[in-house]
Enzyme design. Sequence first.
Site, short mmCIF file in Angstrom:
data_model
loop_
_atom_site.label_atom_id
_atom_site.label_comp_id
_atom_site.label_asym_id
_atom_site.label_seq_id
_atom_site.Cartn_x
_atom_site.Cartn_y
_atom_site.Cartn_z
N ASN A 107 1.04 -0.97 -0.03
CA ASN A 107 -0.32 0.26 -0.07
C ASN A 107 1.37 1.71 0.02
O ASN A 107 1.91 1.49 0.96
CB ASN A 107 -0.65 -0.10 0.97
CG ASN A 107 -1.60 0.84 1.34
OD1 ASN A 107 -2.06 1.80 0.32
ND2 ASN A 107 -2.87 0.84 1.97
N ARG A 167 -2.45 -2.16 -2.97
CA ARG A 167 -4.13 -1.29 -3.19
C ARG A 167 -4.21 -0.02 -3.66
O ARG A 167 -2.84 0.57 -3.84
CB ARG A 167 -3.98 -0.99 -1.42
CG ARG A 167 -4.77 0.00 -1.52
CD ARG A 167 -5.33 0.43 -0.32
NE ARG A 167 -6.50 1.23 -0.05
CZ ARG A 167 -6.16 2.59 0.39
NH1 ARG A 167 -5.52 3.54 1.21
NH2 ARG A 167 -7.35 3.31 0.94
N HIS A 193 -13.40 2.58 0.35
CA HIS A 193 -13.73 2.13 1.52
C HIS A 193 -13.66 0.78 0.57
O HIS A 193 -13.97 0.15 1.83
CB HIS A 193 -13.77 2.24 3.04
CG HIS A 193 -13.51 3.49 3.50
ND1 HIS A 193 -14.09 3.90 4.80
CD2 HIS A 193 -12.73 3.06 3.79
CE1 HIS A 193 -13.74 4.98 4.96
NE2 HIS A 193 -12.31 4.06 5.26
N HIS A 226 -18.04 0.92 8.28
CA HIS A 226 -16.48 1.77 8.09
C HIS A 226 -15.90 2.79 9.15
O HIS A 226 -16.20 3.78 8.20
CB HIS A 226 -16.11 0.98 6.96
CG HIS A 226 -14.03 1.06 7.61
ND1 HIS A 226 -13.54 0.62 7.40
CD2 HIS A 226 -13.53 2.50 7.76
CE1 HIS A 226 -12.37 0.82 7.20
NE2 HIS A 226 -12.43 2.09 7.96
N GLY A 249 -13.30 5.26 11.48
CA GLY A 249 -11.79 5.29 11.63
C GLY A 249 -11.88 6.41 11.72
O GLY A 249 -13.11 7.67 11.68
N ASN A 250 -10.60 7.21 11.50
CA ASN A 250 -10.39 8.21 10.96
C ASN A 250 -11.52 9.16 9.66
O ASN A 250 -11.79 10.30 9.19
CB ASN A 250 -9.10 8.56 10.29
CG ASN A 250 -7.82 8.36 11.36
OD1 ASN A 250 -8.04 9.25 12.53
ND2 ASN A 250 -7.20 7.54 11.54
N GLY A 251 -11.20 8.06 8.72
CA GLY A 251 -12.57 8.03 7.55
C GLY A 251 -13.39 7.58 7.76
O GLY A 251 -13.21 5.80 7.95
N ARG A 270 -13.32 15.35 8.21
CA ARG A 270 -13.49 15.80 7.24
C ARG A 270 -14.86 16.27 7.59
O ARG A 270 -15.47 15.33 8.19
CB ARG A 270 -13.98 14.06 5.98
CG ARG A 270 -12.49 14.56 5.28
CD ARG A 270 -12.20 13.41 4.24
NE ARG A 270 -11.08 12.71 3.73
CZ ARG A 270 -11.02 11.58 4.03
NH1 ARG A 270 -11.93 9.92 4.86
NH2 ARG A 270 -10.04 11.14 3.87
N ARG A 276 -10.55 8.34 20.93
CA ARG A 276 -10.40 8.14 22.14
C ARG A 276 -10.27 10.05 23.01
O ARG A 276 -10.73 9.65 24.35
CB ARG A 276 -9.15 7.69 22.57
CG ARG A 276 -9.68 6.11 22.91
CD ARG A 276 -7.78 5.24 21.85
NE ARG A 276 -7.57 5.57 21.06
CZ ARG A 276 -6.65 4.69 19.74
NH1 ARG A 276 -6.19 4.71 20.26
NH2 ARG A 276 -6.20 5.99 19.25
N GLU A 303 -15.21 -1.19 15.38
CA GLU A 303 -14.50 -1.83 15.94
C GLU A 303 -14.38 -2.50 17.83
O GLU A 303 -14.46 -2.86 18.77
CB GLU A 303 -13.30 -2.99 15.87
CG GLU A 303 -13.29 -3.75 14.03
CD GLU A 303 -11.73 -3.14 13.48
OE1 GLU A 303 -11.13 -3.78 13.97
OE2 GLU A 303 -11.62 -3.22 12.10
N ASN A 304 -13.33 -0.74 17.88
CA ASN A 304 -13.73 -0.76 19.44
C ASN A 304 -14.34 0.21 20.24
O ASN A 304 -14.53 0.11 22.19
CB ASN A 304 -11.97 0.03 19.50
CG ASN A 304 -11.23 -0.99 19.00
OD1 ASN A 304 -10.21 -2.46 19.79
ND2 ASN A 304 -10.35 -0.41 17.69
N GLU A 360 -7.97 -5.40 5.14
CA GLU A 360 -7.89 -4.97 3.51
C GLU A 360 -6.71 -5.91 3.11
O GLU A 360 -7.31 -6.13 1.85
CB GLU A 360 -7.85 -3.69 3.65
CG GLU A 360 -9.42 -2.59 4.07
CD GLU A 360 -9.01 -1.36 4.53
OE1 GLU A 360 -9.32 -1.04 2.85
OE2 GLU A 360 -8.93 -1.01 4.76
P1 ADP Z 1 -7.82 4.69 8.96
O1 ADP Z 1 -9.18 5.57 9.17
O2 ADP Z 1 -6.96 5.74 9.16
O3 ADP Z 1 -6.85 3.59 9.29
P2 ADP Z 1 -8.31 3.76 12.59
O4 ADP Z 1 -9.77 2.29 11.38
O5 ADP Z 1 -7.72 3.43 12.53
O6 ADP Z 1 -8.25 5.26 11.48
O7 ADP Z 1 -9.75 4.62 13.39
C1 ADP Z 1 -8.74 5.67 13.96
C2 ADP Z 1 -9.43 6.16 15.02
O8 ADP Z 1 -10.47 4.47 15.82
C3 ADP Z 1 -9.56 6.86 15.83
O9 ADP Z 1 -10.23 8.25 15.54
C4 ADP Z 1 -9.65 5.89 17.25
O10 ADP Z 1 -9.57 7.60 18.23
C5 ADP Z 1 -10.54 5.09 17.28
N1 ADP Z 1 -10.13 4.23 18.20
C6 ADP Z 1 -9.87 3.66 17.79
N2 ADP Z 1 -9.56 2.53 19.58
C7 ADP Z 1 -10.86 3.19 20.22
C8 ADP Z 1 -11.99 3.10 21.52
N3 ADP Z 1 -11.47 2.01 22.22
N4 ADP Z 1 -12.46 3.57 21.49
C9 ADP Z 1 -12.26 5.25 20.59
N5 ADP Z 1 -12.05 4.82 19.54
C10 ADP Z 1 -11.16 4.64 19.62
#
Ligand code: ADP
Length: 398
Positions: A7, A91, A180, A208, A210-212, A241, A285, A334-335, A384
């Site tokens: 990637n 990728r 994605h 999905h 995450g950051n995005g 964004r 977080r 996931e988290n 991925e």
């Molecule tokens: P990317 O889009 O860069 O792949 P990720 O999928 O790794 O990003 O997601 C990153 C985000 O996930 C961050 O905002 C991070 O704070 C959040 N994150 C990770 N663990 C937790 C958690 N336990 N609780 C809340 N948010 C979390």
Amino acid sequence: MKILVINCGSSSLKFQLLDMSDESLVASGLVERIGLDGSRLVLKTNDGEEHTFEQPLPDHTAALKLTIDTLISPEFNILKSLDEIGAVGHRIVHAGEAYSESVIIDEEVMDAVEKATDLAPLHNPPNILGVRAMQKIMPGTPNVAVFDTAFHQSMEPPAYIYPLPYRFYEKYRVRRYGFHGTSHKYVFETAAKFLGIPKEEMRTITCHLGNGSSLAAIQNGKSIDTTMGFTPLEGLVMGTRSGNIDPAIYHYVMQKENLSPDEMDQILNKESGVLGISCYSSDFRDLSDNASAGDMQCALALSIFRRSVKKYIGSYAALMGGVDCIIFTGGIGENSALDRRYICEGLEFLGAKLDPKKNKVRGKLAEISTDDSTVKILVVPTNEELAIARDTLRLVQA
Ligand code: ADP
């Protein structure tokens, strides 16, 4: 067969080497600061050890050459020779409208990726450099392109045509592409297998986050709509964004603050979303911690994010005439049990009931809905790289 997954970003590259006999990870790593001072490779071997190599890496070819040399170095005993790598999976972010599936790379594919460069000016050029470098370093080894946009090519015109003068689509291919795709497809297929339901029989919403972040509506095994659009800026509120806003704000704020189009674009992509609202952080977080400590801006950012996800779940359920499965993935999906809880709150009318105890799960495949929920709610960690390696293996074996 072992597959190398690559990637490439503009100044960095991530790689994973997978043994496809059991889909295990053999080694992985990251090259940073390609073409800049202080470039380095960090190799992670499967005993969990990290090894750092600092040396000048003027371009992607040098970075990939060092990666390959390290993988076959007797010091780490990862590969005895390059012949063990059966294929390389890349990728690639954008294929325009050219491909709805992964493909073995030839010059026609490279032409299509090059043509799509003005649709993904930050991503496609380094992706192309990665392919060219591998063609030079390992000339006999097949390269496979796995596109971020491919899974969403199944969308019909009502989902992808924007309500703009039609000539913008005809002349410039301005339409919804969605991103994605590799992740949405992977978690959907993993969920169907886990639930033992044929893919064609599940109306699924994949989240999905995450950051995005993006959502996809999947019906008859195909993506029928997704929240990201012409670019990844559309749709949900994200880390930095904006997601959907009234397009007239763009012009209004540019005039008020005397901004150029590039400056405004930067603001919408890098300074907006939950970072913009909270005036504090794009990391969920941090926002969660601060919101619990009473910071109202962080709490507001989180509620706007959760509301935007919920709104799309509702609209996608309407599009599909209901929903059978909602999947959470990505760092937040996931988290973060708390985000999942708030997003699902009020979705009982759709038949989606979250089980608060099961929802405590983090980072592993699990069903988190109650036994009487007619909608299955799942956490499915995305992978991925494994999805790319699987497609690569399938294509080179065909
Ligand atoms: P990317 O889009 O860069 O792949 P990720 O999928 O790794 O990003 O997601 C990153 C985000 O996930 C961050 O905002 C991070 O704070 C959040 N994150 C990770 N663990 C937790 C958690 N336990 N609780 C809340 N948010 C979390």
